[in-house]
Design a protein around this motif. Structure first.
Motif, PDB file in Angstrom:
ATOM      1  N   UNK A 193       0.407 -25.463   8.200  1.00 44.59           N
ATOM      2  CA  UNK A 193      -0.422 -25.751   7.024  1.00 44.59           C
ATOM      3  C   UNK A 193      -1.734 -24.972   7.005  1.00 44.59           C
ATOM      4  N   UNK A 194      -2.014 -24.183   8.049  1.00 44.79           N
ATOM      5  CA  UNK A 194      -3.275 -23.437   8.095  1.00 44.79           C
ATOM      6  C   UNK A 194      -3.417 -22.472   6.929  1.00 44.79           C
ATOM      7  N   UNK A 195      -2.331 -21.772   6.622  1.00 40.50           N
ATOM      8  CA  UNK A 195      -2.372 -20.824   5.503  1.00 40.50           C
ATOM      9  C   UNK A 195      -2.573 -21.556   4.190  1.00 40.50           C
ATOM     10  N   UNK A 213     -12.730 -25.028 -18.228  1.00 45.63           N
ATOM     11  CA  UNK A 213     -12.228 -25.740 -17.054  1.00 45.63           C
ATOM     12  C   UNK A 213     -12.061 -24.779 -15.886  1.00 45.63           C
ATOM     13  N   UNK A 214     -11.990 -25.361 -14.704  1.00 46.49           N
ATOM     14  CA  UNK A 214     -11.618 -24.606 -13.514  1.00 46.49           C
ATOM     15  C   UNK A 214     -10.373 -25.254 -12.914  1.00 46.49           C
ATOM     16  N   UNK A 215      -9.655 -24.487 -12.134  1.00 51.93           N
ATOM     17  CA  UNK A 215      -8.443 -24.997 -11.476  1.00 51.93           C
ATOM     18  C   UNK A 215      -8.599 -24.838  -9.972  1.00 51.93           C
ATOM     19  N   UNK A 216      -8.184 -25.859  -9.244  1.00 54.70           N
ATOM     20  CA  UNK A 216      -8.242 -25.841  -7.781  1.00 54.70           C
ATOM     21  C   UNK A 216      -6.808 -25.945  -7.274  1.00 54.70           C
ATOM     22  N   UNK A 217      -6.317 -24.893  -6.667  1.00 57.78           N
ATOM     23  CA  UNK A 217      -4.930 -24.905  -6.215  1.00 57.78           C
ATOM     24  C   UNK A 217      -4.714 -23.826  -5.146  1.00 57.78           C
ATOM     25  N   UNK A 229       1.320 -22.365  -3.383  1.00 59.17           N
ATOM     26  CA  UNK A 229       1.341 -23.409  -4.410  1.00 59.17           C
ATOM     27  C   UNK A 229       2.650 -24.188  -4.347  1.00 59.17           C
ATOM     28  N   UNK A 230       3.760 -23.475  -4.127  1.00 62.19           N
ATOM     29  CA  UNK A 230       5.071 -24.135  -4.017  1.00 62.19           C
ATOM     30  C   UNK A 230       5.122 -25.010  -2.773  1.00 62.19           C
ATOM     31  N   UNK A 231       4.604 -24.499  -1.652  1.00 63.58           N
ATOM     32  CA  UNK A 231       4.584 -25.276  -0.420  1.00 63.58           C
ATOM     33  C   UNK A 231       3.764 -26.560  -0.604  1.00 63.58           C
ATOM     34  N   UNK A 232       2.594 -26.420  -1.219  1.00 64.87           N
ATOM     35  CA  UNK A 232       1.758 -27.585  -1.442  1.00 64.87           C
ATOM     36  C   UNK A 232       2.426 -28.609  -2.346  1.00 64.87           C
ATOM     37  N   UNK A 233       3.148 -28.145  -3.347  1.00 64.92           N
ATOM     38  CA  UNK A 233       3.859 -29.045  -4.263  1.00 64.92           C
ATOM     39  C   UNK A 233       4.945 -29.820  -3.524  1.00 64.92           C
ATOM     40  N   UNK A 234       5.702 -29.114  -2.701  1.00 67.04           N
ATOM     41  CA  UNK A 234       6.779 -29.773  -1.952  1.00 67.04           C
ATOM     42  C   UNK A 234       6.214 -30.802  -0.978  1.00 67.04           C
ATOM     43  N   UNK A 235       5.137 -30.443  -0.280  1.00 63.34           N
ATOM     44  CA  UNK A 235       4.519 -31.395   0.646  1.00 63.34           C
ATOM     45  C   UNK A 235       4.014 -32.639  -0.083  1.00 63.34           C
ATOM     46  N   UNK A 236       3.472 -32.443  -1.281  1.00 64.24           N
ATOM     47  CA  UNK A 236       2.899 -33.572  -2.019  1.00 64.24           C
ATOM     48  C   UNK A 236       3.978 -34.502  -2.568  1.00 64.24           C
ATOM     49  N   UNK A 237       5.039 -33.914  -3.144  1.00 63.46           N
ATOM     50  CA  UNK A 237       6.045 -34.729  -3.825  1.00 63.46           C
ATOM     51  C   UNK A 237       7.340 -34.912  -3.028  1.00 63.46           C
ATOM     52  N   UNK A 238       7.494 -34.129  -1.953  1.00 62.95           N
ATOM     53  CA  UNK A 238       8.688 -34.262  -1.122  1.00 62.95           C
ATOM     54  C   UNK A 238       9.914 -33.644  -1.771  1.00 62.95           C
ATOM     55  N   UNK A 246       1.558 -37.215  -0.324  1.00 67.07           N
ATOM     56  CA  UNK A 246       0.710 -36.823  -1.479  1.00 67.07           C
ATOM     57  C   UNK A 246      -0.720 -36.443  -1.088  1.00 67.07           C
ATOM     58  N   UNK A 247      -0.855 -35.266  -0.516  1.00 63.59           N
ATOM     59  CA  UNK A 247      -2.159 -34.855  -0.018  1.00 63.59           C
ATOM     60  C   UNK A 247      -3.150 -34.544  -1.136  1.00 63.59           C
ATOM     61  N   UNK A 248      -2.704 -33.780  -2.167  1.00 62.17           N
ATOM     62  CA  UNK A 248      -3.711 -33.448  -3.176  1.00 62.17           C
ATOM     63  C   UNK A 248      -3.912 -34.580  -4.173  1.00 62.17           C
ATOM     64  N   UNK A 249      -2.906 -35.429  -4.352  1.00 59.04           N
ATOM     65  CA  UNK A 249      -3.102 -36.612  -5.193  1.00 59.04           C
ATOM     66  C   UNK A 249      -4.156 -37.527  -4.575  1.00 59.04           C
TER      67      UNK A 249
END
Length: 275
Positions: A193-195, A213-217, A229-238, A246-249
């Motif tokens: 997850x370091x990257x 607006x600004x976006x944080x991703x 972004x795809x990795x983060x989505x999978x980690x958050x929603x499984x 759900x780390x970013x939620x």
């Protein structure tokens, strides 16, 4: 903020202004009736309809002039704005002098047309003449006050326009830090997850549908070519073989109040700079 609340706050100064105007009329009538007499009160009352017309003309002229001037101010056409100010002041000064002169000449006839009681007509004419003498000052006051109010509102809009991008960047930085901290807390393996953590960035301020607006991703790809972004989505929603984490939620929920506080701080700093 709800539109109804914003409209209510916006209308409060106008309501207070109208209350003061009515209070002035009531106090004026009370003082005249109590200390001068019934005849004087009848004279003031007989003149009220006419004086109200001039007040409405002055207020309407001020609003109309402020609209034109604010249009040029907002378009940065400062030469035309100055021309508009001079034209408005000279035009309404001329109009007020003409109306005042006509009123002074025909005040007796005007009071007779308004069916002023015979015992009050002399006092009414005197009161009206004093009013006509002050007509240029009434017009100039309303024109200038409308211009100053409009200028203050436009300056406030300029402050907002300048402050909003900085507020968004400041709030975005708080959210970015919250998301990075959540990754550290939830995931033990920095190798996987370091990257992702390092890739979380705040975008530049974007204008979308008339708003900013600004976006944080997570940006970019990891060393295996997988989009962060795809990795983060999978980690958050499984997914089917991996539970959701759900780390970013969670980060967004935890940081919500801090984001608002930071944005408010920036706004207050901007306000203080203008004072």
């Amino acid at each position: 903020e709800k539109p109804s609340r914003a409209l209510l706050i916006f209308s409060i100064p106008m309501i207070i202004g109208n209350l003061f105007q009515q209070a002035y009329t009531i106090v004026d009538s009370a003082i005249v009736g109590r200390y001068v007499g019934e005849t004087a009160l009848a004279a003031v009352g007989a003149s009220y309809a006419l004086t109200s017309i001039f007040i409405c003309i002055a207020i309407g002229g001020g609003i109309g002039a402020s609209v034109i001037i604010s249009h040029h101010f907002g378009g940065h056409n400062y030469g035309r704005m100055k021309t508009g100010i001079r034209t408005a002041l000279l035009s309404f000064l001329f109009i007020s002098l003409i109306l005042g002169g006509i009123g002074l000449i025909f005040s007796q006839q005007i009071m007779e047309v308004l069916n002023t009681p015979a015992d009050a007509i002399d006092i009414a004419v005197t009161y009206l003449n004093i009013y006509f003498l002050g007509l240029p000052f009434l017009f100039m006051y309303n024109i200038l006050s409308s211009m100053f109010i409009q200028e203050a509102m436009l300056r406030q809009d300029a402050i907002v326009e300048e402050a909003v991008p900085e507020m968004l960047k400041a709030g975005g930085a708080v959210m970015q830090k919250a998301q990075q901290e959540e990754i550290k807390t939830r995931f033990n393996s920095r190798r996987s997850t370091g990257a992702l953590l390092a890739s979380i960035k705040v975008s530049a301020v974007k204008e979308i549908d008339g708003g900013k607006r600004v976006e944080i991703y997570p940006n970019g790809k990891d060393k295996h070519g997988v989009r962060n972004a795809e990795k983060g989505f999978v980690l958050n929603y499984g997914r089917s073989n991996m539970p959701a984490r759900p780390w970013f939620t969670a980060a967004n929920e935890k940081a919500a109040d801090d984001v608002v506080s930071e944005m408010r701080r920036v706004w207050e700093e901007k306000q203080n700079e203008e004072r």
